[in-house]
Design an enzyme around this catalytic site. Structure first.
Site, PDB file in Angstrom:
ATOM      1  N   HIS A  28      39.881  27.182  72.469  1.00  0.00           N
ATOM      2  CA  HIS A  28      39.740  26.268  73.599  1.00  0.00           C
ATOM      3  C   HIS A  28      40.626  25.057  73.359  1.00  0.00           C
ATOM      4  O   HIS A  28      40.752  24.576  72.230  1.00  0.00           O
ATOM      5  CB  HIS A  28      38.287  25.807  73.726  1.00  0.00           C
ATOM      6  CG  HIS A  28      38.120  24.491  74.438  1.00  0.00           C
ATOM      7  ND1 HIS A  28      37.937  23.299  73.775  1.00  0.00           N
ATOM      8  CD2 HIS A  28      38.138  24.189  75.764  1.00  0.00           C
ATOM      9  CE1 HIS A  28      37.837  22.318  74.650  1.00  0.00           C
ATOM     10  NE2 HIS A  28      37.954  22.827  75.862  1.00  0.00           N
ATOM     11  N   ASN A  42      41.740  21.297  75.634  1.00  0.00           N
ATOM     12  CA  ASN A  42      41.749  20.480  76.842  1.00  0.00           C
ATOM     13  C   ASN A  42      42.455  19.180  76.520  1.00  0.00           C
ATOM     14  O   ASN A  42      42.174  18.554  75.498  1.00  0.00           O
ATOM     15  CB  ASN A  42      40.320  20.208  77.322  1.00  0.00           C
ATOM     16  CG  ASN A  42      40.286  19.244  78.503  1.00  0.00           C
ATOM     17  OD1 ASN A  42      40.134  18.039  78.322  1.00  0.00           O
ATOM     18  ND2 ASN A  42      40.434  19.784  79.689  1.00  0.00           N
ATOM     19  N   HIS A  49      42.967  24.032  60.802  1.00  0.00           N
ATOM     20  CA  HIS A  49      42.727  22.605  60.581  1.00  0.00           C
ATOM     21  C   HIS A  49      43.967  21.899  60.038  1.00  0.00           C
ATOM     22  O   HIS A  49      44.203  20.724  60.346  1.00  0.00           O
ATOM     23  CB  HIS A  49      41.519  22.410  59.665  1.00  0.00           C
ATOM     24  CG  HIS A  49      40.219  22.442  60.415  1.00  0.00           C
ATOM     25  ND1 HIS A  49      39.654  21.327  60.974  1.00  0.00           N
ATOM     26  CD2 HIS A  49      39.396  23.479  60.722  1.00  0.00           C
ATOM     27  CE1 HIS A  49      38.530  21.645  61.584  1.00  0.00           C
ATOM     28  NE2 HIS A  49      38.347  22.954  61.443  1.00  0.00           N
ATOM     29  N   ARG A 100      43.493  15.610  78.773  1.00  0.00           N
ATOM     30  CA  ARG A 100      43.227  15.028  80.085  1.00  0.00           C
ATOM     31  C   ARG A 100      43.514  13.526  80.112  1.00  0.00           C
ATOM     32  O   ARG A 100      43.508  12.849  79.078  1.00  0.00           O
ATOM     33  CB  ARG A 100      41.780  15.285  80.490  1.00  0.00           C
ATOM     34  CG  ARG A 100      40.757  14.749  79.508  1.00  0.00           C
ATOM     35  CD  ARG A 100      39.350  15.236  79.817  1.00  0.00           C
ATOM     36  NE  ARG A 100      38.372  14.733  78.857  1.00  0.00           N
ATOM     37  CZ  ARG A 100      38.083  15.346  77.717  1.00  0.00           C
ATOM     38  NH1 ARG A 100      38.691  16.482  77.401  1.00  0.00           N
ATOM     39  NH2 ARG A 100      37.186  14.836  76.882  1.00  0.00           N
TER      40      ARG A 100
END
Length: 304
Positions: free
Chosen positions: A103, A105, A138, A107
């Site tokens: 995932h 994101n 990581h 924004r």
């Protein structure tokens, strides 16, 4: 800044979709263009039944409108204001249980009174935790952070460990990554004690966005052709169920999308194509399934 962020995010969506189609070598993205009822819209792109990706989405949106009462409560705002929000959101559910769910994101949010902030992050959800793979992921996230500020990785890694946690299960969604929110230009970030101007925070957004394709292409290359059993596929569906639980119960992005009357198909594209729930499942000690759950019980410093 609004235009620069918009242009970057559209380019990022295009590049990641191109990279994924090359890596999958079968699935193609289907694009839906949509408009928001109060202003703006987006480009939702979904890939399904591919050679590598069973279902995934790479979405771009830019929406604007009046801050509703529910949004005021969610964002802890007062007064009548207009907002502008744009971002790219990605969730990929692979076919092979040895390829992890990923995932990302990134924004940007802006208010009519001049306030603005950046948010985002990326995290990895392996169906079977492999320490070497977790360490690699990581290390890449740390490199993306370090390019902007050395304080970012430890602070945002901790934030991710706290955020991507399924509280009602007392286990992490996956092996974490980085998460950050409400990074406001020229204001102290409580988690780091540092300040950064708008251009520096925009560059950090780009660091995070640009780190996505290289690390996930490597994950695909190493894992997509591994043989797996029906039992391992069954475990994958159980872990997908956990993923769905987090997104529907705890995820802020899902809540924001619903509170802002966003496009429901785009909001829920993060859900897997299939998922299972088995009553009171307890993997046997010594199995890889049991071992994976032990890794998810408490945060781990994957970079020693």
């Amino acid at each position: 800044m609004r235009e620069a962020v918009r242009d970057y995010l559209k380019q990022l969506q295009d590049q990641i979709c191109k990279d994924l189609e090359v890596a999958d070598d079968k699935g193609k993205f289907k694009e839906d263009l949509w408009e928001h009822e109060t202003g703006g819209g987006g480009r939702s792109r979904v890939i399904s039944k591919g050679r590598v990706i069973e279902k995934g989405g790479v979405n771009y949106s830019e929406v604007s409108g009046k801050v509703t009462d529910s949004l005021k409560s969610l964002l802890k705002l007062s007064g009548d204001q207009e907002y502008f929000a744009t971002g790219v959101s990605i969730v990929l559910h692979p076919e092979n249980p040895y390829v992890p769910i990923i995932h990302m994101n990134v924004r940007y949010f802006e208010l009519s009174d001049g306030q603005c902030w950046f948010g985002g992050g990326t995290d990895l959800t392996p169906h079977y935790v492999e320490p070497k793979q977790a360490k690699l992921f990581h290390e890449r996230m740390k490199a993306a952070c370090d390019a902007s500020a050395p304080e970012f990785y430890p602070a945002f890694k901790k934030w991710a460990d706290e955020y991507f946690y399924i509280r009602h299960r007392h286990e992490a969604r996956g092996i974490g990554g980085i998460f950050y929110d409400y990074l406001r230009p020229n204001q102290v970030i409580p988690q780091t004690g540092t300040t950064h101007n708008r251009e520096e925070l925009f560059q950090f957004m780009q660091n995070v966005g640009n780190a996505f394709s290289p690390v996930y292409m490597e994950m695909i290359q190493h894992n997509h052709s591994k043989a797996y059993t029906s039992e391992e596929k069954k475990w994958q569906l159980i872990r997908r169920g956990r993923y769905a639980e987090f997104n529907l119960v705890w995820d802020r992005g899902t809540r924001f999308g619903l509170e802002s009357n966003g496009r429901i198909e785009s909001i829920l594209m993060s859900l897997p194509p299939q998922a299972n729930w088995e009553y009171n499942l307890e993997p046997k000690e010594g199995t890889r399934e049991y071992e994976t759950l032990q890794y998810l019980r408490s945060p781990i410093d994957w970079i020693e």
